[in-house]
Design a protein around this motif. Structure first.
Motif, PDB file in Angstrom:
ATOM      1  N   GLU A 270      11.258 -17.819  -9.983  1.00  0.00           N
ATOM      2  CA  GLU A 270      10.830 -16.532 -10.543  1.00  0.00           C
ATOM      3  C   GLU A 270      11.435 -15.335  -9.828  1.00  0.00           C
ATOM      4  N   GLY A 271      11.831 -15.500  -8.575  1.00  0.00           N
ATOM      5  CA  GLY A 271      12.401 -14.393  -7.825  1.00  0.00           C
ATOM      6  C   GLY A 271      11.415 -13.766  -6.864  1.00  0.00           C
ATOM      7  N   LEU A 272      11.296 -12.439  -6.930  1.00  0.00           N
ATOM      8  CA  LEU A 272      10.521 -11.698  -5.936  1.00  0.00           C
ATOM      9  C   LEU A 272       9.651 -10.649  -6.618  1.00  0.00           C
ATOM     10  N   LYS A 273       8.418 -10.518  -6.162  1.00  0.00           N
ATOM     11  CA  LYS A 273       7.547  -9.423  -6.574  1.00  0.00           C
ATOM     12  C   LYS A 273       7.076  -8.681  -5.325  1.00  0.00           C
ATOM     13  N   TYR A 274       6.805  -7.380  -5.499  1.00  0.00           N
ATOM     14  CA  TYR A 274       6.407  -6.574  -4.353  1.00  0.00           C
ATOM     15  C   TYR A 274       5.265  -5.635  -4.717  1.00  0.00           C
ATOM     16  N   GLY A 275       4.474  -5.356  -3.721  1.00  0.00           N
ATOM     17  CA  GLY A 275       3.398  -4.379  -3.812  1.00  0.00           C
ATOM     18  C   GLY A 275       3.164  -3.851  -2.417  1.00  0.00           C
ATOM     19  N   THR A 276       1.988  -3.297  -2.199  1.00  0.00           N
ATOM     20  CA  THR A 276       1.658  -2.806  -0.877  1.00  0.00           C
ATOM     21  C   THR A 276       0.202  -3.137  -0.587  1.00  0.00           C
ATOM     22  N   VAL A 277      -0.343  -2.587   0.464  1.00  0.00           N
ATOM     23  CA  VAL A 277      -1.724  -2.891   0.839  1.00  0.00           C
ATOM     24  C   VAL A 277      -2.663  -2.455  -0.284  1.00  0.00           C
ATOM     25  N   GLY A 278      -3.507  -3.383  -0.736  1.00  0.00           N
ATOM     26  CA  GLY A 278      -4.485  -3.061  -1.759  1.00  0.00           C
ATOM     27  C   GLY A 278      -3.980  -3.138  -3.188  1.00  0.00           C
ATOM     28  N   THR A 279      -2.713  -3.464  -3.415  1.00  0.00           N
ATOM     29  CA  THR A 279      -2.183  -3.549  -4.771  1.00  0.00           C
ATOM     30  C   THR A 279      -2.794  -4.747  -5.500  1.00  0.00           C
ATOM     31  N   PRO A 280      -3.475  -4.534  -6.638  1.00  0.00           N
ATOM     32  CA  PRO A 280      -4.001  -5.669  -7.407  1.00  0.00           C
ATOM     33  C   PRO A 280      -2.858  -6.538  -7.934  1.00  0.00           C
ATOM     34  N   GLU A 281      -3.159  -7.793  -8.193  1.00  0.00           N
ATOM     35  CA  GLU A 281      -2.121  -8.738  -8.604  1.00  0.00           C
ATOM     36  C   GLU A 281      -1.354  -8.256  -9.832  1.00  0.00           C
ATOM     37  N   LYS A 282      -2.049  -7.683 -10.828  1.00  0.00           N
ATOM     38  CA  LYS A 282      -1.375  -7.299 -12.071  1.00  0.00           C
ATOM     39  C   LYS A 282      -0.424  -6.126 -11.894  1.00  0.00           C
TER      40      LYS A 282
ATOM     41  N   ASP B 219      -2.753   8.360  -3.055  1.00  0.00           N
ATOM     42  CA  ASP B 219      -3.530   9.283  -3.884  1.00  0.00           C
ATOM     43  C   ASP B 219      -4.840   8.622  -4.326  1.00  0.00           C
ATOM     44  N   GLY B 220      -5.521   8.043  -3.340  1.00  0.00           N
ATOM     45  CA  GLY B 220      -6.706   7.242  -3.604  1.00  0.00           C
ATOM     46  C   GLY B 220      -6.377   5.767  -3.612  1.00  0.00           C
ATOM     47  N   LYS B 221      -5.155   5.457  -4.012  1.00  0.00           N
ATOM     48  CA  LYS B 221      -4.587   4.123  -3.892  1.00  0.00           C
ATOM     49  C   LYS B 221      -3.191   4.276  -3.315  1.00  0.00           C
ATOM     50  N   LYS B 222      -2.744   3.266  -2.593  1.00  0.00           N
ATOM     51  CA  LYS B 222      -1.393   3.315  -2.053  1.00  0.00           C
ATOM     52  C   LYS B 222      -0.420   2.786  -3.100  1.00  0.00           C
ATOM     53  N   LYS B 223       0.676   3.520  -3.311  1.00  0.00           N
ATOM     54  CA  LYS B 223       1.614   3.173  -4.375  1.00  0.00           C
ATOM     55  C   LYS B 223       3.047   3.181  -3.863  1.00  0.00           C
ATOM     56  N   LEU B 224       3.853   2.290  -4.459  1.00  0.00           N
ATOM     57  CA  LEU B 224       5.285   2.234  -4.212  1.00  0.00           C
ATOM     58  C   LEU B 224       6.015   2.511  -5.523  1.00  0.00           C
ATOM     59  N   PRO B 225       7.294   2.868  -5.480  1.00  0.00           N
ATOM     60  CA  PRO B 225       8.007   3.198  -6.713  1.00  0.00           C
ATOM     61  C   PRO B 225       8.431   1.969  -7.493  1.00  0.00           C
ATOM     62  N   ARG B 226       8.494   2.137  -8.812  1.00  0.00           N
ATOM     63  CA  ARG B 226       9.174   1.166  -9.648  1.00  0.00           C
ATOM     64  C   ARG B 226      10.674   1.476  -9.603  1.00  0.00           C
TER      65      ARG B 226
ATOM     66  N   ARG C  81      -1.924 -13.834  -4.553  1.00  0.00           N
ATOM     67  CA  ARG C  81      -3.360 -14.020  -4.289  1.00  0.00           C
ATOM     68  C   ARG C  81      -3.618 -14.397  -2.845  1.00  0.00           C
ATOM     69  N   GLN C  82      -2.706 -15.146  -2.251  1.00  0.00           N
ATOM     70  CA  GLN C  82      -2.846 -15.479  -0.835  1.00  0.00           C
ATOM     71  C   GLN C  82      -2.749 -14.226   0.025  1.00  0.00           C
ATOM     72  N   ASN C  83      -1.796 -13.340  -0.305  1.00  0.00           N
ATOM     73  CA  ASN C  83      -1.673 -12.072   0.412  1.00  0.00           C
ATOM     74  C   ASN C  83      -2.927 -11.217   0.257  1.00  0.00           C
ATOM     75  N   LEU C  84      -3.473 -11.200  -0.950  1.00  0.00           N
ATOM     76  CA  LEU C  84      -4.664 -10.391  -1.200  1.00  0.00           C
ATOM     77  C   LEU C  84      -5.875 -10.923  -0.436  1.00  0.00           C
ATOM     78  N   SER C  85      -6.026 -12.227  -0.391  1.00  0.00           N
ATOM     79  CA  SER C  85      -7.160 -12.785   0.354  1.00  0.00           C
ATOM     80  C   SER C  85      -7.004 -12.556   1.849  1.00  0.00           C
ATOM     81  N   ASN C  86      -5.760 -12.561   2.342  1.00  0.00           N
ATOM     82  CA  ASN C  86      -5.536 -12.288   3.764  1.00  0.00           C
ATOM     83  C   ASN C  86      -5.995 -10.886   4.155  1.00  0.00           C
ATOM     84  N   GLN C  87      -6.006  -9.953   3.190  1.00  0.00           N
ATOM     85  CA  GLN C  87      -6.380  -8.569   3.465  1.00  0.00           C
ATOM     86  C   GLN C  87      -7.898  -8.340   3.468  1.00  0.00           C
ATOM     87  N   LYS C  88      -8.658  -9.347   3.138  1.00  0.00           N
ATOM     88  CA  LYS C  88     -10.107  -9.192   3.090  1.00  0.00           C
ATOM     89  C   LYS C  88     -10.697  -9.159   4.503  1.00  0.00           C
TER      90      LYS C  88
END
Length: 374
Positions: free
Chosen positions: A188-200, A241-248, A160-167
């Motif tokens: 918990e370890g590590l989670k990853y996304g990219t620009v604009g990735t919603p938290e879920k 493709d309208g949203k930026k995506k990374l692979p699982r 959420r901190q990363n997401l708010s920084n992008q506003k």
């Protein structure tokens, strides 16, 4: 393993991991400095070592800045434009009488020749000051941001901190070059996304699960941020493709196996479950085949009109030109030509003449069994 240590202790350990194990340079504690997502001093040094002239370097950085800081576009569009320059190079013409040349900002073929660096406490000044814990740079260009949390705090807080920084009201400008957005802690370890990735939709990487030594955070930073792996993911596994995506993880390893089969000119099957991301895998694999084999053609065959339309839309949204055939005659005509290189069609169109199915061709057709890829 001690749970509950202060965030600062975890951050110190992570910085040491990047410097001592992953061989990143240390750009220091940047809390008192003016920081940027395009560090021109380091980018210029890399381009100079790569053999570009001062005029070419100046022009390339100017064009990169222009795309990154375009105030008439949103963050997604700026990030997509910057990614194109990172991925394919910057078209530079120093003088009107000269030919256009490519200036490559990243050496994709020789990862070790790039300048990898890590900085901490990178103060971002603008509308509201923020300070990401760790920023990863390649050739002076910020490609990754990592927020660390105490093991008693949720990774969700870091996301959420990363997401708010992008506003826009915070530091959206900084994320126009970012490819990976990470959040992690020791429990918990590590989670990853990219620009604009919603938290879920932030993802967990899974690899060598039997290896439980040390912290999960460190384990997966090693996996994802190792130099060759990081650049491979950015080069071949980013989709717009309208949203930026990374692979699982399963998509990444399926594609790696498929690539090896293609190199060996072997056929195969990638098994999928519902909702596992078949369309994205098709796009990644088709793009890789077409780029790495100039003589290759890709034909995507499905058994439902709805799915055929969906695949056409996915490729179109990702910027890939694909031809969807209308009938069997058109399909056979296109297969006899060198272009288009990317075609999608329904299986029912094989053996059709004038829109009707030829029973003889259907009876006589044979499908050879293929070996599974993954």
């Amino acid at each position: 393993m001690v749970i509950g240590k202060p965030e600062r202790v975890t951050q110190n350990r992570v910085i040491q991991l990047f410097c001592n194990e992953l061989d990143y340079r240390y750009f220091g504690d940047r809390r008192e400095f003016e920081n940027t997502n395009i560090w021109e001093e380091h980018l210029s040094a890399f381009l100079q070592k790569s053999g570009y002239s001062p005029a070419q370097i100046s022009r390339a950085i100017e064009l990169l800045r222009r795309e990154a800081d375009n105030s008439h576009r949103n963050l997604y569009e700026n990030n997509k434009a910057v990614y194109s320059l990172l991925r394919y190079g910057v078209d530079v013409k120093v003088m009107a009488s000269e030919v256009t040349e490519k200036v490559h900002l990243i050496n994709w073929e020789e990862p070790q020749k790039n300048d990898f660096a890590v900085a901490e406490e990178v103060t971002l000044r603008g509308n509201h000051e923020r300070r990401p814990d760790v920023v990863l740079y390649v050739n002076g260009i910020a490609l990754g941001v990592l927020e660390l949390k105490n093991s008693r705090a949720s990774i969700g807080d870091g996301i959420r901190q990363n997401l708010s920084n992008q506003k826009p009201e915070f530091n959206q400008w900084f994320f126009s070059t970012i490819q990976f957005v990470f959040a992690g802690n020791d429990s918990e370890g590590l989670k990853y996304g990219t620009v604009g990735t919603p938290e879920k939709y932030f993802l967990n990487w899974k690899e060598d699960e039997e290896d439980n030594l040390g912290y999960k955070l460190d384990k997966y930073l090693r996996k994802l941020c190792q130099k060759e792996r990081l650049l491979e993911l950015v080069r071949d596994f980013v989709l717009f493709d309208g949203k930026k995506k990374l692979p699982r993880p399963h998509q990444y390893f399926a594609l790696k196996a498929a690539q090896e089969y293609v190199r060996q000119q072997r056929g195969g099957i990638i098994w999928h479950t519902q909702g596992s991301g078949k369309s994205i895998v098709m796009v990644f694999l088709a793009k890789w085949i077409l780029e790495n084999n100039p003589h290759a053609r890709v034909v995507i065959i499905t058994d439902r009109d709805e799915l055929d339309k969906q695949i056409e839309g996915v490729f179109h949204d990702s910027g890939e030109k694909i031809k969807r055939t209308r009938n069997g005659n058109q399909l056979m005509s296109l297969l006899g030509k060198a272009t288009p290189r990317l075609i999608c069609s329904l299986v029912h169109k094989f053996g059709q003449r004038n829109g009707t199915i030829s029973r003889a061709s259907s009876r006589n057709s044979k499908i050879s069994p293929a070996k599974p890829l993954a």
